[in-house]
Design an enzyme around this catalytic site. Structure first.
Site, PDB file in Angstrom:
ATOM      1  N   SER A 293      21.684 -57.013  36.181  1.00  0.00           N
ATOM      2  CA  SER A 293      22.981 -56.389  35.847  1.00  0.00           C
ATOM      3  C   SER A 293      22.720 -55.244  34.884  1.00  0.00           C
ATOM      4  CB  SER A 293      23.898 -57.410  35.176  1.00  0.00           C
ATOM      5  OG  SER A 293      23.481 -57.617  33.838  1.00  0.00           O
ATOM      6  N   ASP A 294      23.714 -54.404  34.665  1.00  0.00           N
ATOM      7  CA  ASP A 294      23.596 -53.470  33.548  1.00  0.00           C
ATOM      8  C   ASP A 294      23.960 -54.243  32.279  1.00  0.00           C
ATOM      9  OD1 ASP A 294      23.168 -51.270  32.003  1.00  0.00           O
ATOM     10  OD2 ASP A 294      24.407 -49.910  33.167  1.00  0.00           O
ATOM     11  N   TYR A 295      23.845 -53.577  31.167  1.00  0.00           N
ATOM     12  CA  TYR A 295      24.020 -54.183  29.847  1.00  0.00           C
ATOM     13  C   TYR A 295      25.407 -54.833  29.731  1.00  0.00           C
ATOM     14  CZ  TYR A 295      22.770 -54.050  24.810  1.00  0.00           C
ATOM     15  OH  TYR A 295      22.404 -54.345  23.523  1.00  0.00           O
TER      16      TYR A 295
END
Ligand code: BGC
Length: 769
Positions: A293-295
């Protein structure tokens, strides 16, 4: 006549030859390797508890570099417990070794960690920002830059980089346009593949190879209004034809991982989007790696309206997300979801397997310390050779936007220069966005670079002339790190007066102006994309003197430059050139390298024209000239950009003539050749990017007025004529139709070859099936 030193253009074929080994690996060899990996991972997974499996899906941030708004605690304990699969934001052999030992010696099953970082345009030696790098149109140079980044990153213990960012962007307000390759899907795909090759090398097991992470999947560059993290809404036809190709190109080049984006795709957040992460990425495209995932993008799907943390974590896992960055949604909820039947053991196993496979492919089970050689850390970082590559890359990335009366190059001796502007004696802003390992103190300022070239042979009269901005509210937002932008002790009026005094004493003015480091990049959208007012006031005061002004422009995005274009004698766009900024700028200003960069993104005249891009559809009422009523245009501004896609001047001048097609009527799988004669009519040797565009004026869906299909960067001696030939096959005519079928349709095609997207020679062909 002054002698020029021009680098030979890198021939793309060389990279293909260099890296053909993995492609030519036999299918049998691949099968054996996969079988070995499967046996190993199966064996390991048999021993793993559910908690340990979920632990592999948890990526935490190490705290050396904070790149989001929340962070993780208790990392050391988590590693030993087996509840962490990887760490990012931690580098240096000592720190990495400590954590790797905790995992390998301290955890029950001795599973190594994967260590990631945002290595975006170099690790320690900083190269130009990616938008600048793409302006080289030189895939060999780009691949090499990525390879050096990989060498430096591995020398500090890393094995995974969150790059390339391949998001197509048509909106200059979006600060992250700086991190990508601009607006074109074809060029974007080529650059993406070159970067993946540069990072991953011939084998991920090599000590100097890192796994690439392609981001942000998908469509992140199409955020509405150019506002960071905003909604994306797009037709499938637009997705497939314009936005998805670079992700696919990176995948085809062998990228080992993908990062899901923050935005929604067709109404569903990318991170929980099964269509995107499984149906498209894995089933249609055949991706075999893992998706992170992104942050905290998983947690943020709660705010997107997808349910609570447990619900979204289960959704994401089932959608095909394998690793959760920072947010610990998987860690905190998956076991409960398993017990409640909301996810299955098979769902968890699949994600865990993909993470373990990545570690296996990187050779971490054979040697978890493979890139932890303290010697390399001392000898392979910021070497002279690396710095030289950064300088050469920067020189190639500069785009000459204007050069009236051939004012550039400047003379290396005699006369005087007023060197003014807040970026002239400045080291920090040389590096640009995303430079976690970059040390700005080690970068070369413009004044230093100029002195290296001219010494005392040219009198330099320096004055800062203005603050980067006088707007304190804006400044506050720019200062997300300490001391990034500050106000000078002198008043703005006094600073301008100093610049004017310096200019009065000088023959020519070189004004180094534009955006500072934190004006572009993540979370740096702007609604006004001009040079900040404080600097404009200085430029306007200088313009009154009537002396020639050369603007050296720093920018992480296209800027609106209509005043500057009218009033400056020359504009050299240098983006943010990296560690060797000043040296590279001086080499070009004084003619040791003749600029050859070309824009990969359109420069609008006004922010009101955005989105403005060359490969637009025609509309039913296209405007070309004449009366404007009831046509697709504005009342108050022309439709045209200030500088079109593909544009960039040289100190020399190139003319195009004699576009010849091998045929004008073709059938089926024939090859058409288009040849144009390019002549160097100017007084310098130089490189030119010859661009091929094709238009498809009648098809089952409305097609762009033209699309880039190929390009060649050629080097021409003074007076040299060269025939440049493109081979065109039906493959280049294909597009996704409204049923998303990828094919070409018979009919007329307009073949265009030229120096930029708006200046081409055209000829028509009929091509039947
Ligand atoms: C960015 C990513 C980056 C990640 C980790 C996010 O905020 O969108 O591009 O890789 O942080 O630093």
């Amino acid at each position: 006549m002054k002698k020029y030193f021009t680098q030979k253009p890198i021939v793309y074929i060389s990279a293909a030859i260099l890296f053909c080994f993995p492609l030519s690996k036999s299918v049998a060899q691949d099968k054996t390797e996969t079988a070995k990996m499967n046996a190993f991972v199966n064996g390991l997974m048999k021993k793993m508890t559910v908690d340990e499996k979920i632990g592999q899906l948890n990526l935490v941030t190490g705290g050396m570099a904070i790149t989001g708004s929340v962070t993780n605690n208790g990392i050391g304990d988590g590693v030993k417990k087996g509840s962490i699969g990887g760490i990012f934001g931690l580098y240096g052999t000592e720190s990495v070794r400590k954590m790797q030992e905790a995992a390998v010696k301290g955890s029950r099953l001795h599973i190594p960690l994967i260590f990631g970082l945002d290595v975006i345009h170099g690790h320690r030696t900083i190269f130009p920002i990616p938008l600048g790098m793409s302006a080289t149109w030189d895939l060999g140079i780009i691949e090499h830059a990525a390879h050096i980044a990989a060498k430096e990153a591995t020398a500090e213990g890393l094995n995974w980089v969150f790059s390339p960012m391949v998001d197509i962007a048509r909106d200059a307000r979006w600060g992250r346009i700086s991190e990508g390759s601009g607006e074109d899907p074809y060029l974007g795909g080529k650059v993406a593949a070159a970067m993946v090759r540069g990072y991953q090398g011939t084998s991920l097991k090599n000590a100097d190879a890192v796994m690439a992470c392609v981001k942000h999947f998908a469509l992140y560059g199409a955020a509405e209004a150019g506002r960071e993290y905003n909604t994306v809404d797009m037709s499938k036809v637009a997705m497939y034809n314009y936005y998805l190709p670079p992700y696919k190109a990176a995948l085809d080049a062998g990228a080992g991982s993908f990062m899901s984006s923050f935005n929604v795709v067709d109404g569903v957040p990318a991170t929980t989007n099964k269509w995107l992460l499984t149906d498209l990425l894995r089933k249609q495209w055949g991706f075999k790696g893992f998706v992170v995932s992104d942050y905290t993008s998983l947690n943020e799907t709660v705010d997107h309206g997808m349910g609570n943390l447990q619900t979204v974590s289960a959704l994401a896992l089932k959608a095909g997300l394998d690793m959760d960055m920072v947010g610990e949604g998987f860690l905190k909820t998956l076991k409960t979801s398993l017990q409640q039947g909301k996810v299955t053991q098979a769902d968890i196993d699949l994600a865990c397997r993909r993470v373990l496979e990545a570690k296996y492919k990187l050779g971490l089970f054979d040697n978890p310390y493979k890139s932890l050689d303290p010697q390399r850390e001392k000898t392979e970082i910021m070497t002279d050779a690396n710095r030289k590559s950064a300088r050469v890359t920067a020189e190639h990335s500069f785009v000459l936007l204007k050069n009236a009366n051939q004012i550039l190059p400047l003379k290396k001796s005699g006369g005087s220069i007023a060197l003014v502007g807040p970026l002239a004696d400045n080291k920090r802003d040389m590096l640009g966005t995303w430079v976690i390992g970059g040390e700005w103190e080690k970068s070369i300022s413009v004044i230093e670079g100029i002195k290296h070239i001219v010494g005392d042979n040219v009198k330099i009269n320096y004055a800062k002339g203005s603050n980067i901005t006088d707007d304190t509210a804006f400044m506050k937002r720019l200062n997300f790190g300490p001391g990034m932008v500050s106000l000078d002790k002198q008043s703005p009026a006094d600073m301008i007066e100093d610049a004017v005094k310096a200019a009065k004493k000088s023959d020519i003015i070189v004004a180094v102006v534009g955006e500072s480091q934190s004006m572009s990049g993540e979370s740096s959208s702007r609604s006004d994309i001009s040079i900040p007012e404080s600097q404009q006031l200085m430029l306007k005061a200088l313009a009154k003197l009537g002396k020639p002004i050369v603007i050296v422009l720093f920018n992480g995005r296209p800027l609106t430059l209509t005043w500057e274009n009218e009033n400056a004698a020359a504009i050299l766009d240098v983006w943010a050139p990296g560690t060797e900024a000043g040296n590279a700028i001086a080499e070009v200003l004084f003619g040791n390298y003749n600029p050859s960069g070309k824009l990969t993104t359109t420069f609008p005249r006004s922010v009101g024209q955005i989105p403005l891009y060359y490969n637009h559809l025609n509309t039913g009422r296209p405007y070309s000239s004449g009366p404007t009523k009831f046509k697709s245009n504005y009342l108050d501004i022309s439709n045209d950009p200030l500088y079109p896609f593909g544009y960039g001047l040289s100190y020399s001048s190139f003319s195009y003539s004699n576009l010849k097609l091998s045929k004008t009527k073709l059938k089926g799988n024939e090859t058409l050749t288009a040849t144009v004669t390019v002549t160097n009519n100017g007084p310098y040797t130089g490189e030119e990017v010859v661009q091929l565009y094709i238009g498809d004026p009648a098809a089952s869906i409305s097609r762009p007025v033209k699309e880039l299909k190929d390009f060649k960067k050629v080097n021409l001696q003074i007076g040299e004529k060269m025939d440049v030939t493109f081979n065109i096959t039906p493959k280049q005519l294909k597009f996704y139709n409204s049923q998303l079928k990828y094919d070409w349709e018979p009919g007329e095609f307009i073949i265009q070859v030229g120096t930029n997207s708006a200046d081409t020679k055209a000829a028509r062909v009929q091509w039947v099936k």
